[in-house]
Design an enzyme around this catalytic site. Structure first.
Site, PDB file in Angstrom:
ATOM      1  N   ALA A   1     -13.817  -3.416  -0.279  1.00 32.61           N
ATOM      2  CA  ALA A   1     -14.525  -2.641  -1.309  1.00 32.61           C
ATOM      3  C   ALA A   1     -14.067  -1.184  -1.390  1.00 32.61           C
ATOM      4  CB  ALA A   1     -16.034  -2.699  -1.057  1.00 32.61           C
ATOM      5  N   HIS A   2     -13.746  -0.571  -0.244  1.00 33.52           N
ATOM      6  CA  HIS A   2     -13.485   0.878  -0.292  1.00 33.52           C
ATOM      7  C   HIS A   2     -12.157   1.222  -0.933  1.00 33.52           C
ATOM      8  CE1 HIS A   2     -10.605   1.809   3.111  1.00 33.52           C
ATOM      9  NE2 HIS A   2     -10.957   0.591   3.488  1.00 33.52           N
TER      10      HIS A   2
ATOM     11  N   CYS B   1      -3.027   4.515   8.165  1.00 36.85           N
ATOM     12  CA  CYS B   1      -3.203   3.916   9.485  1.00 36.85           C
ATOM     13  C   CYS B   1      -1.997   4.188  10.362  1.00 36.85           C
ATOM     14  CB  CYS B   1      -3.388   2.407   9.365  1.00 36.85           C
ATOM     15  SG  CYS B   1      -4.331   1.932   7.931  1.00 36.85           S
TER      16      CYS B   1
ATOM     17  N   GLN C   1      -4.882  -3.952  -2.099  1.00 34.06           N
ATOM     18  CA  GLN C   1      -4.417  -2.893  -3.003  1.00 34.06           C
ATOM     19  C   GLN C   1      -4.341  -3.354  -4.458  1.00 34.06           C
ATOM     20  OE1 GLN C   1      -3.805   0.305  -2.462  1.00 34.06           O
ATOM     21  NE2 GLN C   1      -4.022   0.320  -0.242  1.00 34.06           N
TER      22      GLN C   1
ATOM     23  N   ASN D   1       0.798  -1.222   0.000  1.00 37.56           N
ATOM     24  CA  ASN D   1       0.000   0.000   0.000  1.00 37.56           C
ATOM     25  C   ASN D   1       0.833   1.276   0.000  1.00 37.56           C
ATOM     26  OD1 ASN D   1       0.197  -1.624   2.519  1.00 37.56           O
ATOM     27  ND2 ASN D   1      -0.350   0.292   3.525  1.00 37.56           N
TER      28      ASN D   1
HETATM   29  C1  LIG Z   1      -6.521  -0.678   3.545  1.00 34.01           C
HETATM   30  C2  LIG Z   1      -5.780  -1.950   3.659  1.00 34.01           C
HETATM   31  C3  LIG Z   1      -6.175  -2.946   4.566  1.00 34.01           C
HETATM   32  C4  LIG Z   1      -7.309  -2.743   5.520  1.00 34.01           C
HETATM   33  O1  LIG Z   1      -8.552  -2.759   4.865  1.00 34.01           O
HETATM   34  P1  LIG Z   1      -9.828  -2.165   5.630  1.00 34.01           P
HETATM   35  O2  LIG Z   1     -10.964  -2.520   4.741  1.00 34.01           O
HETATM   36  O3  LIG Z   1      -9.603  -0.697   5.734  1.00 34.01           O
HETATM   37  O4  LIG Z   1      -9.889  -2.852   6.943  1.00 34.01           O
HETATM   38  C5  LIG Z   1      -5.459  -4.127   4.586  1.00 34.01           C
HETATM   39  N1  LIG Z   1      -4.419  -4.313   3.783  1.00 34.01           N
HETATM   40  C6  LIG Z   1      -4.002  -3.390   2.890  1.00 34.01           C
HETATM   41  C7  LIG Z   1      -2.838  -3.673   2.012  1.00 34.01           C
HETATM   42  C8  LIG Z   1      -4.661  -2.175   2.809  1.00 34.01           C
HETATM   43  O5  LIG Z   1      -4.238  -1.252   1.943  1.00 34.01           O
END
Ligand SMILES: *Cc1c(COP(=O)(O)O)cnc(C)c1O
Length: 388
Positions: A201-202, A326, A180, A152
């Site tokens: 999904a987001h 995060c 990702q 990410n």
């Molecule tokens: C955003 C992300 C997550 C966490 O996903 P959420 O739906 O926000 O809990 C886990 N792994 C990676 C690589 C991410 O980019």
């Protein structure tokens, strides 16, 4: 002033086509899929349609898809679910140092509380895990390999096909955090050779708070959330019907548009990245130049704090980030960049540009126009110049 959004690795806006598909499930089709009456029919059918959409995107069977609340839950469910099936004997898990916290913290918990042994593989200067290292780390009691498909922070794409050869040969379940990856590279589970795959999904123009976990038929794992028998007993709780409908639609759109999106975003990203590298002195690219998803450029601007650039761009209505959303609260440079051997004084100047579906050429031009002045101004007032 409308915001120019270049933080698509942190989250994306919901595609209007996804929102439109979801809306009826908040209102006239609000029923509980498990109810015994007629109001259950539409929601139940919609959940199964979404399961087929996800399965089609991943190249798996619908029965191998479990809906969850997102990437973090899918990672937890996969890793704990497979690990707990090994108790009380325990076992050995292989992962990498650049995983998302949802994977790292779960592995640390299994180590601390249940006596699992965990190998955290290093990465090279480009952020790549070596399949050879995976091979060397395998033990007789290795019960899970979990390596992310795309990082990410730097966008580097891991050699999952090579790692899966090793996992297959040794009969070890192989999980990947593909959060990702969806919509950016192929996520076909057979091509990747994975047994479990997390998505959210987001991160690809769907709603927040819904995701999925693919579990290959025959993979031994325990249920993670106990209660009602939803999701074939693997994940209890009344289904997030609107969210699941949105996830299904978002997967369909993202997978359909993957190649076109990749080409378009790589071109925009390269223009942004190459212009900044050319026009601003002392800028370095973090992450692999080619083995990288289309929209991501992580650049270090020496002698300035990435955070200061983020704030300066924010004042111009441009949203970028220093790395993982995060971890931006945590002091100190990114653990991913540190693992790549990038010195703290270089890592602290890093900015992640995450282009996405709605990024335009004009957006990129605006950033290109502003950045040299911002960096020059910050460098002029920066106390970092001396030490760096
Ligand atoms: C955003 C992300 C997550 C966490 O996903 P959420 O739906 O926000 O809990 C886990 N792994 C990676 C690589 C991410 O980019």
């Amino acid at each position: 002033m409308s915001v120019i959004y270049m933080d698509n690795n942190a989250t994306t806006s919901t595609d209007p086509r996804v929102l439109e598909a979801m809306l009826p499930y908040f209102t006239e089709r609000f029923g509980n899929p498990s109810s015994p009456h007629g109001l259950a029919h539409e929601p139940r059918a919609a959940v199964e349609r979404a399961r087929e959409q996800v399965a089609s995107g991943l190249g798996c069977k619908p029965a191998e898809v479990i809906f969850t609340s997102g990437g973090s839950e899918s990672d937890n469910a996969a890793i704990k679910g497979v690990a707990f099936a090994q108790l009380p004997r325990g076992g050995h898990i292989i992962t990498s140092v650049i995983e998302h916290h949802a994977v790292l913290a779960t592995c640390e918990y299994l180590e601390r509380e249940f006596g699992f042994a965990v190998t955290y593989l290093p990465v090279d200067a480009d952020g790549l895990v070596s399949a050879l290292d995976v091979g060397h780390a395998v033990r007789n009691d290795t019960c899970l390999i979990t390596v992310m498909q795309v990082n990410n922070e730097v966008g580097t794409i891991q050699p999952l096909d090579e790692i899966s050869d090793i996992a297959r040969e040794r009969g070890i379940p192989f999980h990947t955090d593909a959060v990702q990856a969806v919509g950016k590279v192929s996520v076909n589970v057979d091509v990747l050779g994975v047994d479990l795959l997390s998505l959210s999904a987001h991160k690809f123009y769907g709603p927040k708070g819904v995701g999925a976990l693919y579990v290959r038929a025959g993979t031994g794992m325990h249920a993670f959330t106990h209660g009602g028998g939803q999701e074939r007993g693997m994940r209890a709780g009344t289904e997030n019907v609107p969210g699941i409908v949105g996830l299904g639609k978002a997967v369909e759109l993202a997978v359909d548009e993957t190649e076109r999106a990749r080409v378009r975003l790589a071109a925009l990203r390269d223009r942004l990245q190459n212009t900044l590298l050319r026009e601003i002195p002392d800028v370095v690219l973090n992450g692999h130049r080619e083995k990288r998803i289309g929209g991501t450029a992580n650049l270090s601007f020496l002698y300035v704090e990435g955070e200061s650039i983020v704030l300066s761009l924010d004042m111009e209505g441009i949203a970028v980030s220093t790395g993982s959303a995060c971890t931006t609260d945590a002091a100190g440079p990114s653990y991913v960049l540190a693992a790549m051997g990038i010195k703290p004084n270089v890592a602290q100047g890093s900015v992640r540009f995450g282009l996405g579906r709605y990024t335009t050429e004009a957006d990129v031009d605006r950033v290109i126009a502003l950045m040299p002045g911002i960096v020059e101004r910050l460098r002029a007032i920066s106390p970092l110049e001396d030490g760096a």
